[in-house]
Design a protein around this motif. Structure first.
Motif, PDB file in Angstrom:
ATOM      1  N   PRO A   1      -8.398  53.751  12.553  1.00 10.90           N
ATOM      2  CA  PRO A   1      -8.181  55.024  13.259  1.00 10.90           C
ATOM      3  C   PRO A   1      -7.839  54.829  14.730  1.00 10.90           C
ATOM      4  O   PRO A   1      -7.076  55.610  15.299  1.00 10.90           O
ATOM      5  CB  PRO A   1      -9.523  55.752  13.083  1.00 10.90           C
ATOM      6  CG  PRO A   1     -10.139  55.151  11.873  1.00 10.90           C
ATOM      7  CD  PRO A   1      -9.704  53.717  11.871  1.00 10.90           C
ATOM      8  N   ASN A   2      -8.374  53.781  15.321  1.00  8.54           N
ATOM      9  CA  ASN A   2      -8.173  53.522  16.744  1.00  8.54           C
ATOM     10  C   ASN A   2      -6.919  52.695  17.033  1.00  8.54           C
ATOM     11  O   ASN A   2      -6.618  52.420  18.185  1.00  8.54           O
ATOM     12  CB  ASN A   2      -9.395  52.810  17.330  1.00  8.54           C
ATOM     13  CG  ASN A   2      -9.857  51.641  16.481  1.00  8.54           C
ATOM     14  OD1 ASN A   2     -10.306  51.839  15.354  1.00  8.54           O
ATOM     15  ND2 ASN A   2      -9.752  50.433  16.985  1.00  8.54           N
TER      16      ASN A   2
ATOM     17  N   LYS B   1      -7.260  53.994  21.749  1.00  5.99           N
ATOM     18  CA  LYS B   1      -8.697  54.155  21.537  1.00  5.99           C
ATOM     19  C   LYS B   1      -9.216  55.423  22.214  1.00  5.99           C
ATOM     20  O   LYS B   1     -10.012  56.172  21.639  1.00  5.99           O
ATOM     21  CB  LYS B   1      -9.460  52.936  22.066  1.00  5.99           C
ATOM     22  CG  LYS B   1     -10.962  53.036  21.814  1.00  5.99           C
ATOM     23  CD  LYS B   1     -11.723  51.934  22.517  1.00  5.99           C
ATOM     24  CE  LYS B   1     -11.693  52.082  24.013  1.00  5.99           C
ATOM     25  NZ  LYS B   1     -12.617  51.118  24.685  1.00  5.99           N
TER      26      LYS B   1
ATOM     27  N   GLU C   1      -7.627  58.164  22.855  1.00  7.63           N
ATOM     28  CA  GLU C   1      -7.204  59.346  22.096  1.00  7.63           C
ATOM     29  C   GLU C   1      -8.063  59.503  20.842  1.00  7.63           C
ATOM     30  O   GLU C   1      -8.405  60.629  20.448  1.00  7.63           O
ATOM     31  CB  GLU C   1      -5.723  59.231  21.742  1.00  7.63           C
ATOM     32  CG  GLU C   1      -4.818  59.355  22.956  1.00  7.63           C
ATOM     33  CD  GLU C   1      -3.343  59.446  22.600  1.00  7.63           C
ATOM     34  OE1 GLU C   1      -3.015  59.465  21.382  1.00  7.63           O
ATOM     35  OE2 GLU C   1      -2.507  59.500  23.532  1.00  7.63           O
ATOM     36  N   TRP C   2      -8.405  58.383  20.224  1.00  5.65           N
ATOM     37  CA  TRP C   2      -9.295  58.421  19.049  1.00  5.65           C
ATOM     38  C   TRP C   2     -10.692  58.914  19.440  1.00  5.65           C
ATOM     39  O   TRP C   2     -11.284  59.735  18.729  1.00  5.65           O
ATOM     40  CB  TRP C   2      -9.351  57.030  18.428  1.00  5.65           C
ATOM     41  CG  TRP C   2     -10.417  56.849  17.397  1.00  5.65           C
ATOM     42  CD1 TRP C   2     -10.458  57.402  16.144  1.00  5.65           C
ATOM     43  CD2 TRP C   2     -11.599  56.061  17.524  1.00  5.65           C
ATOM     44  NE1 TRP C   2     -11.595  56.993  15.481  1.00  5.65           N
ATOM     45  CE2 TRP C   2     -12.314  56.166  16.307  1.00  5.65           C
ATOM     46  CE3 TRP C   2     -12.116  55.250  18.536  1.00  5.65           C
ATOM     47  CZ2 TRP C   2     -13.521  55.500  16.078  1.00  5.65           C
ATOM     48  CZ3 TRP C   2     -13.315  54.589  18.313  1.00  5.65           C
ATOM     49  CH2 TRP C   2     -13.999  54.730  17.103  1.00  5.65           C
TER      50      TRP C   2
ATOM     51  N   ARG D   1     -10.754  62.561  19.680  1.00  6.36           N
ATOM     52  CA  ARG D   1     -10.835  63.197  18.358  1.00  6.36           C
ATOM     53  C   ARG D   1     -12.264  63.143  17.817  1.00  6.36           C
ATOM     54  O   ARG D   1     -12.736  64.105  17.197  1.00  6.36           O
ATOM     55  CB  ARG D   1      -9.860  62.528  17.381  1.00  6.36           C
ATOM     56  CG  ARG D   1      -8.394  62.747  17.733  1.00  6.36           C
ATOM     57  CD  ARG D   1      -7.470  62.397  16.581  1.00  6.36           C
ATOM     58  NE  ARG D   1      -7.563  61.004  16.172  1.00  6.36           N
ATOM     59  CZ  ARG D   1      -6.851  60.015  16.707  1.00  6.36           C
ATOM     60  NH1 ARG D   1      -6.011  60.268  17.709  1.00  6.36           N
ATOM     61  NH2 ARG D   1      -6.971  58.789  16.258  1.00  6.36           N
TER      62      ARG D   1
ATOM     63  N   SER E   1     -12.247  63.791  13.511  1.00  5.05           N
ATOM     64  CA  SER E   1     -12.154  62.584  12.697  1.00  5.05           C
ATOM     65  C   SER E   1     -13.400  62.494  11.832  1.00  5.05           C
ATOM     66  O   SER E   1     -14.515  62.404  12.337  1.00  5.05           O
ATOM     67  CB  SER E   1     -12.042  61.338  13.585  1.00  5.05           C
ATOM     68  OG  SER E   1     -10.866  61.395  14.369  1.00  5.05           O
TER      69      SER E   1
ATOM     70  N   ASP F   1     -14.903  56.662  10.763  1.00  5.17           N
ATOM     71  CA  ASP F   1     -15.287  57.473  11.913  1.00  5.17           C
ATOM     72  C   ASP F   1     -16.767  57.815  11.880  1.00  5.17           C
ATOM     73  O   ASP F   1     -17.444  57.831  12.915  1.00  5.17           O
ATOM     74  CB  ASP F   1     -14.454  58.748  11.956  1.00  5.17           C
ATOM     75  CG  ASP F   1     -12.993  58.473  12.285  1.00  5.17           C
ATOM     76  OD1 ASP F   1     -12.729  57.471  12.971  1.00  5.17           O
ATOM     77  OD2 ASP F   1     -12.133  59.253  11.853  1.00  5.17           O
TER      78      ASP F   1
END
Length: 323
Positions: A15-16, A252, A254-255, A258, A264, A269
């Protein structure tokens, strides 16, 4: 793509990192050719043996061993996967194992001796519980990525045609690492790889509590997925280190936003949301100083476990992209 440096990059889908892989966050000055290898463990072997990629996500222990033996690539302080390792060593209920010391004199399965999960877990068992790792017979059923590695005498190979999963089921092993690190798969990462069920109890049933206490006391937060770059790339284009770091750091952040917004919710997550309760807001800290205790702990334990021929200084292992 005139003026940009073409780089062949092998990183797994996380995700990152997904925004880097799909190009929505570019690596400045780089024409990136992303290569997907499943499992990513296969890319580890291709990198350390054949130098196939310009940039690669490697297991940190594999990297440290390779670097100790002169591999022509170096790490950036970017760790795209993290977890603690008090959980994940599974035991047969009939093996008479109540404490880590009970592993002494027993056979324990791990895919390869240098698997980072195994190295981190042995660090915990040795340093926190007094295990004499030399008194355990470590049974492996795959090759070591780094061919120069000389295994200790208490590491033995499973019989030809046998998997750790089979040996655990038959009682030939008293314990084994779960998932990809041992009894949760069969076959090698370069062919025949298959995930299998491994339904056995954990050696340390109160692992979550122990992990929180361990981090609070030591500041060590085990890393995995480490980004390495060929020396030749950085020699010709030293700015590439900062470009890569900047892109990964942006992805990272931006992740993390979320995660903060509750947007997420996949399994990975949720794991990092839980880790935040132990390590704080950023469960994937980058940078040398932010990770000094962890890097030093892994380098030290790799040497103590007979994986590296010599001790290594920080400047040999990592380039500081922010310097």
């Amino acid at each position: 793509m005139s003026g940009k440096v073409h780089l062949k990059i092998a990183i797994a889908e996380h995700p990152n990192t997904s925004a880097i892989r799909d190009g929505s966050i570019p690596i400045e000055g780089v024409d990136a050719e992303f290569v997907t290898v499943k499992p990513q463990i296969g890319a580890f072997r291709r990198m350390v043996r054949d130098l196939e990629f310009d940039v690669c996500e490697l297991a940190p222990t594999t990297y440290i061993i390779a670097r100790a033996y002169g591999a022509p690539f170096v790490a950036l302080p970017i760790f795209v996967v993290r977890r603690f390792h008090h959980a994940g060593l599974l035991v047969r209920p009939d093996a008479g194992i109540q404490t880590p010391k009970d592993l002494e004199g027993k056979k324990v399965g791990v895919r390869a001796y240098s698997v980072t999960t195994g190295v981190w877990t042995r660090q915990v068992l040795i340093d926190e519980f007094g295990l004499d790792s030399d008194k355990v017979t470590w049974v492996v059923d795959d090759e070591e990525h780094v061919t120069q590695l000389q295994l200790p005498p208490n590491v033995v190979h499973a019989p030809a045609g046998r998997s750790l999963a089979d040996m655990m089921a038959s009682g030939e092993l008293a314990a084994g690492f779960g998932a990809n690190a041992g009894i949760g798969r069969t076959g090698a990462p370069t062919g025949g790889w298959k995930e299998v069920e491994a339904d056995y109890p954990d050696l340390l049933p109160n692992a979550a509590q122990l992990e929180a206490e361990y981090y609070a006391r030591t500041g060590v937060y085990p890393m995995h997925g480490t980004i390495v770059v060929k020396d030749s790339v950085l020699a010709e284009h030293p700015w590439v280190a900062k470009s890569i770091y900047t892109a990964f750091d942006r992805a990272k952040k931006e992740w993390l936003a979320r995660l903060d917004a509750g947007q997420s919710t996949d399994k990975g997550d949720k794991k990092y949301q839980a880790l935040r309760k132990i390590v704080g807001h950023d469960p994937l800290p980058y940078g040398i100083e932010e990770n000094r205790k962890t890097i030093e702990a892994l380098e030290q334990t790799a040497f103590k476990q007979g994986l590296t021929p010599r001790r290594m200084a920080m400047h040999e292992l990592f380039v500081d992209p922010r310097a």
